[in-house]
Design a protein around this motif. Sequence first.
Motif, PDB file in Angstrom:
ATOM      1  N   ALA A 165       0.822  -1.206   0.000  1.00 18.58           N
ATOM      2  CA  ALA A 165       0.000   0.000   0.000  1.00 18.58           C
ATOM      3  C   ALA A 165       0.854   1.253   0.000  1.00 18.58           C
ATOM      4  CB  ALA A 165      -0.933  -0.004   1.210  1.00 18.58           C
ATOM      5  N   PHE A 166       2.013   1.186   0.667  1.00 20.03           N
ATOM      6  CA  PHE A 166       2.860   2.354   0.809  1.00 20.03           C
ATOM      7  C   PHE A 166       4.290   2.062   0.342  1.00 20.03           C
ATOM      8  CE2 PHE A 166      -0.404   2.954   4.056  1.00 20.03           C
ATOM      9  CZ  PHE A 166      -0.798   4.263   3.810  1.00 20.03           C
ATOM     10  N   ALA A 167       4.854   2.997  -0.424  1.00 14.74           N
ATOM     11  CA  ALA A 167       6.277   2.943  -0.725  1.00 14.74           C
ATOM     12  C   ALA A 167       7.080   3.351   0.498  1.00 14.74           C
ATOM     13  CB  ALA A 167       6.609   3.854  -1.912  1.00 14.74           C
ATOM     14  N   LEU A 168       6.573   4.319   1.235  1.00 15.92           N
ATOM     15  CA  LEU A 168       7.123   4.695   2.536  1.00 15.92           C
ATOM     16  C   LEU A 168       6.000   4.585   3.556  1.00 15.92           C
ATOM     17  CD1 LEU A 168       9.352   7.839   1.790  1.00 15.92           C
ATOM     18  CD2 LEU A 168      10.101   5.511   2.280  1.00 15.92           C
ATOM     19  N   GLN A 169       6.198   3.762   4.567  1.00 18.81           N
ATOM     20  CA  GLN A 169       5.176   3.540   5.584  1.00 18.81           C
ATOM     21  C   GLN A 169       4.900   4.833   6.365  1.00 18.81           C
ATOM     22  OE1 GLN A 169       3.377   0.701   6.334  1.00 18.81           O
ATOM     23  NE2 GLN A 169       4.222  -0.078   4.422  1.00 18.81           N
ATOM     24  N   PRO A 170       3.709   4.954   6.979  1.00 16.10           N
ATOM     25  CA  PRO A 170       3.427   6.132   7.811  1.00 16.10           C
ATOM     26  C   PRO A 170       4.502   6.314   8.882  1.00 16.10           C
ATOM     27  CG  PRO A 170       1.410   4.894   7.400  1.00 16.10           C
ATOM     28  CD  PRO A 170       2.535   4.061   6.853  1.00 16.10           C
ATOM     29  N   HIS A 171       5.030   7.518   8.966  1.00 16.93           N
ATOM     30  CA  HIS A 171       6.130   7.821   9.880  1.00 16.93           C
ATOM     31  C   HIS A 171       6.162   9.319  10.119  1.00 16.93           C
ATOM     32  CE1 HIS A 171       7.831   8.664   5.903  1.00 16.93           C
ATOM     33  NE2 HIS A 171       8.730   9.429   6.504  1.00 16.93           N
ATOM     34  N   CYS A 201      10.645  16.247  -6.894  1.00 13.40           N
ATOM     35  CA  CYS A 201      10.243  15.096  -7.698  1.00 13.40           C
ATOM     36  C   CYS A 201      10.883  15.156  -9.084  1.00 13.40           C
ATOM     37  CB  CYS A 201       8.721  15.048  -7.834  1.00 13.40           C
ATOM     38  SG  CYS A 201       8.147  13.616  -8.770  1.00 13.40           S
ATOM     39  N   LEU A 202      11.727  14.166  -9.379  1.00  6.60           N
ATOM     40  CA  LEU A 202      12.374  14.082 -10.690  1.00  6.60           C
ATOM     41  C   LEU A 202      11.577  13.226 -11.655  1.00  6.60           C
ATOM     42  CD1 LEU A 202      16.079  13.595  -9.544  1.00  6.60           C
ATOM     43  CD2 LEU A 202      14.871  15.737 -10.030  1.00  6.60           C
ATOM     44  N   GLU A 203      10.969  12.156 -11.154  1.00 10.03           N
ATOM     45  CA  GLU A 203      10.110  11.323 -11.986  1.00 10.03           C
ATOM     46  C   GLU A 203       9.088  10.635 -11.092  1.00 10.03           C
ATOM     47  OE1 GLU A 203      12.093   8.096 -13.973  1.00 10.03           O
ATOM     48  OE2 GLU A 203      13.236   7.507 -12.196  1.00 10.03           O
ATOM     49  N   ASN A 204       7.903  10.430 -11.636  1.00  9.77           N
ATOM     50  CA  ASN A 204       6.838   9.769 -10.889  1.00  9.77           C
ATOM     51  C   ASN A 204       5.780   9.304 -11.868  1.00  9.77           C
ATOM     52  OD1 ASN A 204       5.558   8.810  -8.595  1.00  9.77           O
ATOM     53  ND2 ASN A 204       4.431  10.694  -8.233  1.00  9.77           N
ATOM     54  N   GLY A 205       5.359   8.051 -11.725  1.00  5.81           N
ATOM     55  CA  GLY A 205       4.300   7.524 -12.566  1.00  5.81           C
ATOM     56  C   GLY A 205       2.968   7.621 -11.853  1.00  5.81           C
ATOM     57  N   GLU A 206       2.045   6.742 -12.212  1.00  3.54           N
ATOM     58  CA  GLU A 206       0.740   6.730 -11.571  1.00  3.54           C
ATOM     59  C   GLU A 206       0.886   6.332 -10.107  1.00  3.54           C
ATOM     60  OE1 GLU A 206      -3.549   4.382 -12.013  1.00  3.54           O
ATOM     61  OE2 GLU A 206      -1.976   4.155 -13.526  1.00  3.54           O
ATOM     62  N   GLY A 207       0.127   6.987  -9.235  1.00  3.16           N
ATOM     63  CA  GLY A 207       0.243   6.741  -7.803  1.00  3.16           C
ATOM     64  C   GLY A 207       1.342   7.601  -7.205  1.00  3.16           C
ATOM     65  N   GLY A 208       1.928   7.123  -6.104  1.00  2.00           N
ATOM     66  CA  GLY A 208       3.023   7.855  -5.489  1.00  2.00           C
ATOM     67  C   GLY A 208       2.616   9.142  -4.821  1.00  2.00           C
ATOM     68  N   ARG A 209       1.354   9.212  -4.352  1.00  2.00           N
ATOM     69  CA  ARG A 209       0.924  10.434  -3.669  1.00  2.00           C
ATOM     70  C   ARG A 209       1.520  10.506  -2.264  1.00  2.00           C
ATOM     71  NH1 ARG A 209      -5.459  10.000  -3.831  1.00  2.00           N
ATOM     72  NH2 ARG A 209      -4.851   7.838  -3.294  1.00  2.00           N
ATOM     73  N   LEU A 210       1.726  11.726  -1.801  1.00  3.09           N
ATOM     74  CA  LEU A 210       2.075  11.961  -0.406  1.00  3.09           C
ATOM     75  C   LEU A 210       0.790  12.027   0.402  1.00  3.09           C
ATOM     76  CD1 LEU A 210       4.195  12.920   1.821  1.00  3.09           C
ATOM     77  CD2 LEU A 210       3.496  15.247   1.177  1.00  3.09           C
ATOM     78  N   VAL A 211       0.741  11.320   1.536  1.00  5.69           N
ATOM     79  CA  VAL A 211      -0.390  11.438   2.453  1.00  5.69           C
ATOM     80  C   VAL A 211       0.122  11.968   3.781  1.00  5.69           C
ATOM     81  CG1 VAL A 211      -0.188   8.992   3.094  1.00  5.69           C
ATOM     82  CG2 VAL A 211      -2.288  10.253   3.639  1.00  5.69           C
ATOM     83  N   VAL A 262       2.520  12.759  11.031  1.00  8.75           N
ATOM     84  CA  VAL A 262       2.597  11.424  10.463  1.00  8.75           C
ATOM     85  C   VAL A 262       2.294  11.529   8.968  1.00  8.75           C
ATOM     86  CG1 VAL A 262       1.640   9.084  10.491  1.00  8.75           C
ATOM     87  CG2 VAL A 262       1.940  10.337  12.639  1.00  8.75           C
ATOM     88  N   HIS A 263       3.156  10.929   8.163  1.00  6.95           N
ATOM     89  CA  HIS A 263       2.978  10.998   6.715  1.00  6.95           C
ATOM     90  C   HIS A 263       3.558   9.746   6.074  1.00  6.95           C
ATOM     91  CE1 HIS A 263       6.978  12.733   7.511  1.00  6.95           C
ATOM     92  NE2 HIS A 263       7.335  12.326   6.293  1.00  6.95           N
ATOM     93  N   GLY A 264       3.164   9.478   4.851  1.00  6.64           N
ATOM     94  CA  GLY A 264       3.669   8.344   4.101  1.00  6.64           C
ATOM     95  C   GLY A 264       3.603   8.626   2.626  1.00  6.64           C
ATOM     96  N   VAL A 265       4.080   7.670   1.837  1.00  7.11           N
ATOM     97  CA  VAL A 265       4.035   7.797   0.385  1.00  7.11           C
ATOM     98  C   VAL A 265       3.339   6.572  -0.182  1.00  7.11           C
ATOM     99  CG1 VAL A 265       5.367   7.949  -1.751  1.00  7.11           C
ATOM    100  CG2 VAL A 265       6.125   9.208   0.265  1.00  7.11           C
TER     101      VAL A 265
END
Length: 293
Positions: A165-171, A201-211, A262-265
């Motif tokens: 679900a997350f590239a970076l877990q909530p932290h 951000c240098l490159e990003n496809g679909e998804g990858g939102r910051l929460v 708290v935030h994640g990617v």
Amino acid sequence: MTHTEVPGTTGGRIAPLTGWRGDHDYFRFAELDRLDADAVLDVLLGRRLGVVFRGVIDAAASAELVRRFWDSPVRKRRGGEVCESLGYYVGAYHYHKPTDRYLDESAEVAPHLDDLLDVPDEPTRWFRAELDARLRRDGARLRPAEQGGRPACPVLVRHWNAQGAFALQPHEDSSQLGWPEQAGFEIQRTTERVVAAVNMCLENGEGGRLVVWNVVPDLASRTRLGLELSGSPYPVESTAGHDSLWLEVRPGDIYVFNGGHVHGVEASAPGAKRTTMAWNMGFCDDRNVVTWT
């Protein structure tokens, strides 16, 4: 900004986080189409959660930086603390290291970073120059954190490729600054104000939102979860009852926000790549905003 304590729950379930949260005027991202150092200062001073500068990085510079990143002979793999699978990075990170080790690694990678960043219109240079100029109008300055005349790494170039679900877990980015083996390192004093996260951000496809969730966890919550010295990962259940913002991140964007929340990617779509340049920064006293990775 308002101070509100969020009540916990009882029983076997994970209790929602308690701590500080901002009011409606604070908890938002300003969106601008050019760099505005005053908007960055608003984040550093706790006036606003964050700001995103849309499309301000030159596309040719982004493409060349990405190429140099993947070709770098010092690109390393990293995983475990806040990601579900391995990522890659060029730079040095301070997380749970003695100060001397972090500064040694920063010095070792410095010439390689200089080569990677030697690109026309490279964004970290002009971002730092404009923010420093703004701070100097108030008698302050922007500089890398240091100890004994040895500077911290100026930037991490990184890529995460998790499939969960997350590239970076909530932290959050504040708790790790209490690491005992970094006692006396000036980055620890930034927690008295705002620990800001800077991402390009240098490159990003679909998804990858910051929460980002509207809670800066208090010590009681962090201790209850065993995260008082790491700040990661927060169980998603612990964010229940807190408002969240989901920020679309596009190539060319620079975004700055209060990393104490708290935030994640969000994970990117399969096959998509999300490559960014990043660092943290904050006031360590009235006259110095220091940066580190």
